[in-house]
Design a protein around this motif. Structure first.
Motif, PDB file in Angstrom:
ATOM      1  N   VAL A 145       0.859  -1.177   0.000  1.00 42.41           N
ATOM      2  CA  VAL A 145       0.000   0.000   0.000  1.00 42.41           C
ATOM      3  C   VAL A 145       0.899   1.231   0.000  1.00 42.41           C
ATOM      4  O   VAL A 145       1.725   1.412   0.888  1.00 42.41           O
ATOM      5  CB  VAL A 145      -0.922   0.024   1.238  1.00 42.41           C
ATOM      6  N   VAL A 146       0.722   2.072  -1.007  1.00 40.68           N
ATOM      7  CA  VAL A 146       1.592   3.231  -1.187  1.00 40.68           C
ATOM      8  C   VAL A 146       0.749   4.502  -1.219  1.00 40.68           C
ATOM      9  O   VAL A 146      -0.311   4.546  -1.843  1.00 40.68           O
ATOM     10  CB  VAL A 146       2.393   3.109  -2.500  1.00 40.68           C
ATOM     11  N   LEU A 147       1.216   5.524  -0.516  1.00 43.11           N
ATOM     12  CA  LEU A 147       0.585   6.830  -0.554  1.00 43.11           C
ATOM     13  C   LEU A 147       1.451   7.761  -1.393  1.00 43.11           C
ATOM     14  O   LEU A 147       2.661   7.870  -1.168  1.00 43.11           O
ATOM     15  CB  LEU A 147       0.419   7.404   0.853  1.00 43.11           C
ATOM     16  N   SER A 148       0.835   8.415  -2.370  1.00 40.75           N
ATOM     17  CA  SER A 148       1.546   9.368  -3.221  1.00 40.75           C
ATOM     18  C   SER A 148       1.165  10.783  -2.819  1.00 40.75           C
ATOM     19  O   SER A 148      -0.017  11.098  -2.645  1.00 40.75           O
ATOM     20  CB  SER A 148       1.183   9.152  -4.692  1.00 40.75           C
ATOM     21  N   PHE A 149       2.191  11.631  -2.657  1.00 45.02           N
ATOM     22  CA  PHE A 149       1.936  13.002  -2.230  1.00 45.02           C
ATOM     23  C   PHE A 149       3.050  13.908  -2.732  1.00 45.02           C
ATOM     24  O   PHE A 149       4.216  13.737  -2.387  1.00 45.02           O
ATOM     25  CB  PHE A 149       1.840  13.083  -0.704  1.00 45.02           C
ATOM     26  N   LYS A 150       2.694  14.842  -3.581  1.00 50.83           N
ATOM     27  CA  LYS A 150       3.632  15.835  -4.109  1.00 50.83           C
ATOM     28  C   LYS A 150       4.890  15.195  -4.695  1.00 50.83           C
ATOM     29  O   LYS A 150       6.016  15.613  -4.413  1.00 50.83           O
ATOM     30  CB  LYS A 150       3.998  16.843  -3.027  1.00 50.83           C
ATOM     31  N   GLY A 151       4.687  14.150  -5.489  1.00 50.39           N
ATOM     32  CA  GLY A 151       5.802  13.506  -6.170  1.00 50.39           C
ATOM     33  C   GLY A 151       6.561  12.490  -5.350  1.00 50.39           C
ATOM     34  O   GLY A 151       7.471  11.830  -5.855  1.00 50.39           O
ATOM     35  N   LYS A 152       6.185  12.324  -4.075  1.00 52.16           N
ATOM     36  CA  LYS A 152       6.848  11.344  -3.216  1.00 52.16           C
ATOM     37  C   LYS A 152       5.915  10.176  -2.937  1.00 52.16           C
ATOM     38  O   LYS A 152       4.693  10.314  -2.984  1.00 52.16           O
ATOM     39  CB  LYS A 152       7.286  11.984  -1.895  1.00 52.16           C
ATOM     40  N   LYS A 153       6.511   9.023  -2.626  1.00 48.19           N
ATOM     41  CA  LYS A 153       5.725   7.838  -2.298  1.00 48.19           C
ATOM     42  C   LYS A 153       6.104   7.345  -0.905  1.00 48.19           C
ATOM     43  O   LYS A 153       7.287   7.286  -0.561  1.00 48.19           O
ATOM     44  CB  LYS A 153       5.961   6.735  -3.335  1.00 48.19           C
ATOM     45  N   TYR A 154       5.097   6.990  -0.128  1.00 49.20           N
ATOM     46  CA  TYR A 154       5.290   6.492   1.225  1.00 49.20           C
ATOM     47  C   TYR A 154       4.613   5.129   1.350  1.00 49.20           C
ATOM     48  O   TYR A 154       3.414   5.011   1.088  1.00 49.20           O
ATOM     49  CB  TYR A 154       4.674   7.446   2.252  1.00 49.20           C
TER      50      TYR A 154
END
Length: 230
Positions: free
Chosen positions: A29-38
């Protein structure tokens, strides 16, 4: 609450949401935010879904009521109830959209938090009611913002007017009680002589600023009036 595999596109694109999105990537499960992935843990993914549900409650409830209104066999009495609830919720949702967008993001402690990106100024108590946020959620941010007003009692003698107050005590010693900061936080004398408490009820949140709220403070409103639970 739906699991991460069931996050639908409509639920993930709320009118007041910012740019954070979660998806499956190589079984994770990946969160994408402002070009970054967490990469999120299962706990964080579940928290994301719960927060998204809570924050989307007003919009989703409007959809449920509209669907019920269009169903066959709805009595005139029930239609009147639906119309009254819709009027209230639609006004609330419009105000939510005008007040802030939000992003749901991972916190350093392994939980999730909500970053509210303010579009306009609003009283903190009014904001909490608008987004169903519990008491205490904004105190850290409001305190930090309030202390940025000052110069600090120690720095005053150095004439360094760009330094913030170090503590509420510094502010009080500089100006006495009651002491009001520019964001509306007030230090109020308590019944115990020489002591005070910070009153946040008149504090304001400012357009253009971002205020972070721990996920545990964000609720969904009850779906029924309290008396119908008895």
């Amino acid at each position: 609450m739906s699991g991460v595999n069931k996050v639908s596109a409509p639920q993930s694109t709320n009118g007041t949401q910012g740019t954070s999105q979660i998806h499956q990537e190589n079984g994770k499960v990946v969160l994408s935010f402002k070009g970054k992935k967490y990469e999120l843990t299962k706990k964080q993914a579940d928290q994301y879904n719960e927060l998204l549900y809570n924050l989307n409650y007003t919009k989703n409830r409007i959809g449920e009521l509209k669907a019920e209104m269009g169903a066959k066999g709805v009595s005139a009495e029930r239609k009147a109830e639906i119309q009254a609830e819709l009027k209230t919720l639609q006004a609330k949702y419009a105000k939510q959209q005008a007040t802030a967008s939000f992003d749901i993001l991972p916190a350093g402690n392994g939980d999730m938090y909500v970053a509210f990106n303010m579009k306009k100024d609003i009283n903190a108590e009014e904001f909490k009611k608008l987004f169903n946020i519990e008491d205490g959620a904004l105190r850290y941010s409001l305190k930090k913002e309030a202390l940025e007003d000052g110069i600090g009692i120690e720095k005053m003698h150095e004439r360094d007017e760009n330094k913030p107050f170090a503590t509420y005590d510094d502010a009080m010693m500089t100006g006495g009680l009651p002491f009001e900061f520019s964001n509306g936080v007030v230090l109020v004398p308590s019944d115990d002589a020489g002591h005070y408490y910070p009153d946040y009820s008149g504090a304001n949140l400012y357009g253009g600023q971002t205020y972070n709220v721990a996920g545990a403070y964000v609720d969904a409103p009850e779906t029924k009036p309290w008396w119908k639970f008895w």
